[in-house]
Design a protein around this motif. Sequence first.
Motif, PDB file in Angstrom:
ATOM      1  N   TRP A   1     -52.984 113.575  18.272  1.00  0.00           N
ATOM      2  CA  TRP A   1     -53.371 114.867  18.841  1.00  0.00           C
ATOM      3  C   TRP A   1     -54.536 114.757  19.802  1.00  0.00           C
ATOM      4  O   TRP A   1     -54.825 115.687  20.531  1.00  0.00           O
ATOM      5  CB  TRP A   1     -53.732 115.843  17.722  1.00  0.00           C
ATOM      6  CG  TRP A   1     -54.712 115.277  16.738  1.00  0.00           C
ATOM      7  CD1 TRP A   1     -56.074 115.271  16.823  1.00  0.00           C
ATOM      8  CD2 TRP A   1     -54.391 114.605  15.519  1.00  0.00           C
ATOM      9  NE1 TRP A   1     -56.634 114.637  15.738  1.00  0.00           N
ATOM     10  CE2 TRP A   1     -55.619 114.231  14.906  1.00  0.00           C
ATOM     11  CE3 TRP A   1     -53.203 114.292  14.884  1.00  0.00           C
ATOM     12  CZ2 TRP A   1     -55.670 113.544  13.690  1.00  0.00           C
ATOM     13  CZ3 TRP A   1     -53.260 113.624  13.673  1.00  0.00           C
ATOM     14  CH2 TRP A   1     -54.467 113.260  13.086  1.00  0.00           C
ATOM     15  N   ASP A   2     -55.204 113.644  19.829  1.00  0.00           N
ATOM     16  CA  ASP A   2     -56.356 113.468  20.722  1.00  0.00           C
ATOM     17  C   ASP A   2     -56.067 112.300  21.660  1.00  0.00           C
ATOM     18  O   ASP A   2     -56.752 111.286  21.653  1.00  0.00           O
ATOM     19  CB  ASP A   2     -57.616 113.218  19.895  1.00  0.00           C
ATOM     20  CG  ASP A   2     -58.884 113.285  20.734  1.00  0.00           C
ATOM     21  OD1 ASP A   2     -58.821 113.828  21.853  1.00  0.00           O
ATOM     22  OD2 ASP A   2     -59.930 112.781  20.288  1.00  0.00           O
ATOM     23  N   GLY A   3     -55.043 112.443  22.455  1.00  0.00           N
ATOM     24  CA  GLY A   3     -54.597 111.386  23.355  1.00  0.00           C
ATOM     25  C   GLY A   3     -53.169 110.986  23.054  1.00  0.00           C
ATOM     26  O   GLY A   3     -52.715 111.034  21.901  1.00  0.00           O
ATOM     27  N   ALA A   4     -52.449 110.583  24.090  1.00  0.00           N
ATOM     28  CA  ALA A   4     -51.041 110.217  23.935  1.00  0.00           C
ATOM     29  C   ALA A   4     -50.907 108.885  23.206  1.00  0.00           C
ATOM     30  O   ALA A   4     -51.769 108.009  23.298  1.00  0.00           O
ATOM     31  CB  ALA A   4     -50.374 110.143  25.300  1.00  0.00           C
ATOM     32  N   PHE A   5     -49.814 108.725  22.491  1.00  0.00           N
ATOM     33  CA  PHE A   5     -49.506 107.469  21.825  1.00  0.00           C
ATOM     34  C   PHE A   5     -48.821 106.530  22.812  1.00  0.00           C
ATOM     35  O   PHE A   5     -47.920 106.932  23.547  1.00  0.00           O
ATOM     36  CB  PHE A   5     -48.593 107.718  20.627  1.00  0.00           C
ATOM     37  CG  PHE A   5     -47.966 106.465  20.065  1.00  0.00           C
ATOM     38  CD1 PHE A   5     -48.737 105.547  19.372  1.00  0.00           C
ATOM     39  CD2 PHE A   5     -46.619 106.202  20.261  1.00  0.00           C
ATOM     40  CE1 PHE A   5     -48.160 104.389  18.853  1.00  0.00           C
ATOM     41  CE2 PHE A   5     -46.037 105.056  19.748  1.00  0.00           C
ATOM     42  CZ  PHE A   5     -46.805 104.144  19.048  1.00  0.00           C
ATOM     43  N   THR A   6     -49.232 105.256  22.808  1.00  0.00           N
ATOM     44  CA  THR A   6     -48.633 104.251  23.688  1.00  0.00           C
ATOM     45  C   THR A   6     -47.909 103.202  22.850  1.00  0.00           C
ATOM     46  O   THR A   6     -48.554 102.455  22.105  1.00  0.00           O
ATOM     47  CB  THR A   6     -49.704 103.548  24.543  1.00  0.00           C
ATOM     48  OG1 THR A   6     -50.416 104.515  25.315  1.00  0.00           O
ATOM     49  CG2 THR A   6     -49.052 102.525  25.475  1.00  0.00           C
ATOM     50  N   PRO A   7     -46.584 103.117  22.931  1.00  0.00           N
ATOM     51  CA  PRO A   7     -45.846 102.077  22.205  1.00  0.00           C
ATOM     52  C   PRO A   7     -46.177 100.702  22.772  1.00  0.00           C
ATOM     53  O   PRO A   7     -46.201 100.509  23.990  1.00  0.00           O
ATOM     54  CB  PRO A   7     -44.377 102.441  22.448  1.00  0.00           C
ATOM     55  CG  PRO A   7     -44.393 103.834  22.973  1.00  0.00           C
ATOM     56  CD  PRO A   7     -45.686 104.004  23.683  1.00  0.00           C
TER      57      PRO A   7
ATOM     58  N   SER B   1     -56.279 103.052  22.667  1.00  0.00           N
ATOM     59  CA  SER B   1     -56.110 103.400  24.070  1.00  0.00           C
ATOM     60  C   SER B   1     -55.124 102.452  24.738  1.00  0.00           C
ATOM     61  O   SER B   1     -54.885 101.331  24.264  1.00  0.00           O
ATOM     62  CB  SER B   1     -57.458 103.315  24.797  1.00  0.00           C
ATOM     63  OG  SER B   1     -57.903 101.963  24.840  1.00  0.00           O
ATOM     64  N   ARG B   2     -54.568 102.895  25.820  1.00  0.00           N
ATOM     65  CA  ARG B   2     -53.627 102.063  26.571  1.00  0.00           C
ATOM     66  C   ARG B   2     -54.312 100.787  27.054  1.00  0.00           C
ATOM     67  O   ARG B   2     -53.718  99.698  27.010  1.00  0.00           O
ATOM     68  CB  ARG B   2     -53.083 102.854  27.765  1.00  0.00           C
ATOM     69  CG  ARG B   2     -51.985 102.124  28.564  1.00  0.00           C
ATOM     70  CD  ARG B   2     -51.520 102.962  29.746  1.00  0.00           C
ATOM     71  NE  ARG B   2     -50.401 102.325  30.429  1.00  0.00           N
ATOM     72  CZ  ARG B   2     -49.131 102.504  30.126  1.00  0.00           C
ATOM     73  NH1 ARG B   2     -48.806 103.318  29.129  1.00  0.00           N
ATOM     74  NH2 ARG B   2     -48.175 101.894  30.800  1.00  0.00           N
ATOM     75  N   GLU B   3     -55.552 100.907  27.477  1.00  0.00           N
ATOM     76  CA  GLU B   3     -56.297  99.746  27.975  1.00  0.00           C
ATOM     77  C   GLU B   3     -56.491  98.701  26.872  1.00  0.00           C
ATOM     78  O   GLU B   3     -56.346  97.493  27.094  1.00  0.00           O
ATOM     79  CB  GLU B   3     -57.653 100.183  28.525  1.00  0.00           C
ATOM     80  CG  GLU B   3     -57.597 101.046  29.779  1.00  0.00           C
ATOM     81  CD  GLU B   3     -57.111 102.460  29.529  1.00  0.00           C
ATOM     82  OE1 GLU B   3     -56.612 103.110  30.469  1.00  0.00           O
ATOM     83  OE2 GLU B   3     -57.214 102.922  28.363  1.00  0.00           O
ATOM     84  N   SER B   4     -56.820  99.169  25.667  1.00  0.00           N
ATOM     85  CA  SER B   4     -57.007  98.248  24.554  1.00  0.00           C
ATOM     86  C   SER B   4     -55.704  97.538  24.203  1.00  0.00           C
ATOM     87  O   SER B   4     -55.687  96.324  23.963  1.00  0.00           O
ATOM     88  CB  SER B   4     -57.532  99.009  23.335  1.00  0.00           C
ATOM     89  OG  SER B   4     -57.676  98.148  22.227  1.00  0.00           O
ATOM     90  N   LEU B   5     -54.611  98.267  24.210  1.00  0.00           N
ATOM     91  CA  LEU B   5     -53.313  97.671  23.896  1.00  0.00           C
ATOM     92  C   LEU B   5     -52.893  96.653  24.964  1.00  0.00           C
ATOM     93  O   LEU B   5     -52.293  95.622  24.644  1.00  0.00           O
ATOM     94  CB  LEU B   5     -52.256  98.759  23.764  1.00  0.00           C
ATOM     95  CG  LEU B   5     -52.428  99.698  22.554  1.00  0.00           C
ATOM     96  CD1 LEU B   5     -51.466 100.873  22.660  1.00  0.00           C
ATOM     97  CD2 LEU B   5     -52.224  98.946  21.248  1.00  0.00           C
ATOM     98  N   GLN B   6     -53.222  96.927  26.209  1.00  0.00           N
ATOM     99  CA  GLN B   6     -52.911  95.963  27.276  1.00  0.00           C
ATOM    100  C   GLN B   6     -53.675  94.656  27.077  1.00  0.00           C
ATOM    101  O   GLN B   6     -53.135  93.575  27.307  1.00  0.00           O
ATOM    102  CB  GLN B   6     -53.251  96.581  28.642  1.00  0.00           C
ATOM    103  CG  GLN B   6     -52.276  97.660  29.077  1.00  0.00           C
ATOM    104  CD  GLN B   6     -52.703  98.374  30.350  1.00  0.00           C
ATOM    105  OE1 GLN B   6     -53.911  98.517  30.618  1.00  0.00           O
ATOM    106  NE2 GLN B   6     -51.746  98.829  31.131  1.00  0.00           N
TER     107      GLN B   6
END
Length: 470
Positions: free
Chosen positions: A284-290, A255-260
Amino acid sequence: MDRTCISSPPFFFFFQRAIHKTFHSTLSINLLYISFITMPDIQLLTRDVNGPNTAPIKPRVERQWNIKAAPAVARSRNPIRETLASITANPPSTSATLINLGLGDPTHYPLAAPPPAATTAVRDALESERSNGYVLGAGTIEARQAVADYHKKWDNVDYTVDSIVLTHGVGHAIDMIFSILCPHGDSKANVLLPRPGFSQYSSLLASFGTDIRYYDCIEEKNWEVDVEMIDSLCDENTKALVIINPSNPCGSNYSRESLQKIVAVAEKNKVVVIADEIYGHMTWDGAFTPLAALSDSVPILTLSGLSKRFLLPGWRFGWICLHDPLSVAGDIKRGMATSGNRFMGPSSLTQKALPEILATPGSWFDEVTAKIETNAKIMYNAIQATPGISTNFPSGALYMLVRIDPKILPQLADDVAFATALYREEAVFALPGICFEAPGYVRLVLGAPADIMSEVAERLRAFCERHARV
């Protein structure tokens, strides 16, 4: 002690008398004497005047062949290849067609044809006969600019050409980065790797003597990273933190939150992050966050290539992109340029074709990703109805990690035993979790056509029902 010529004394006195008669000068004799005894091709000895006048003779020892590989070779073994050989040592006991879900090669069946632009562009490059020579070590300007354009389009991250180096696949990219960051033989240096994670990282690090510290990915949280554990493992000798997203072998998409949170911990500990995003945008189950898109301070080394998303693993073409917002990683950039010159970059034909390959339209990627999602649903639904195994629904990459329940399958609780029996009884090959620091699991590849995946689901259910404790 006196210094004398190696020649015998009688010869020396005879030689001195002859010189005296010729030059009739004591000075000349002395000068010639000095020159004679200091000539570089005359060997001199230091000996005791009253001692023996011959040098000791060193006894000749017959040499024996003693060829040994460096210790790093044994440390760098590939557990996937070794385990594959072990499981398949004996043929299956069934006449059923072998189904290989072990290696992450999306071309084995194949899942889909490669992008049409890839075939056309390489054919054009070949027929032009103008792309057969050496190129810049880091890659041609045009090819690296194509990589920069690709990441700008898909990741919304800006890279300059000199912050990109092309490699012989992501495996080469990993080895290059470790060569830059990890001093050979420095046992204090350490790198943080995910557990479960891709085994090539530990295999390559072993040759450097670098300490490996594993942080956990938590199954109950869809294999999200244990950020607090990462923080506790970092110290002043931590050279890099490796993040694999989407995950091989877990099939998770962070998730974006985890990556942050990961970026925040890296900033706190001033640690470079290696972001392995070879499966980037295969979700496919959520957007990819670079990961690089979230950092305004931490240097991020993004690894990607053509093998997975473009279904071209055998072309061995990858790259490294350095995102360095504060310009604190100049040594890494210079190291990338230097390392690139060691191997002169990947195939010149593929480099010539790269701008067209990377311009592949999003609709082609959508079709491939939809096929993987279909396979994920087939296997997930089947496993839900199968005794002794369980899994999280994957949301990215090309894999599914399946847990073995030792209470229901006590004789097959060992993942190697499970994978070996599945191969021999049902002719289905899957890699045991021990290859990924995940004992008690097996990894399934979701890269076959849907009808083959449905056949795997049936064989897996029959296998588990046959071995389940009633």
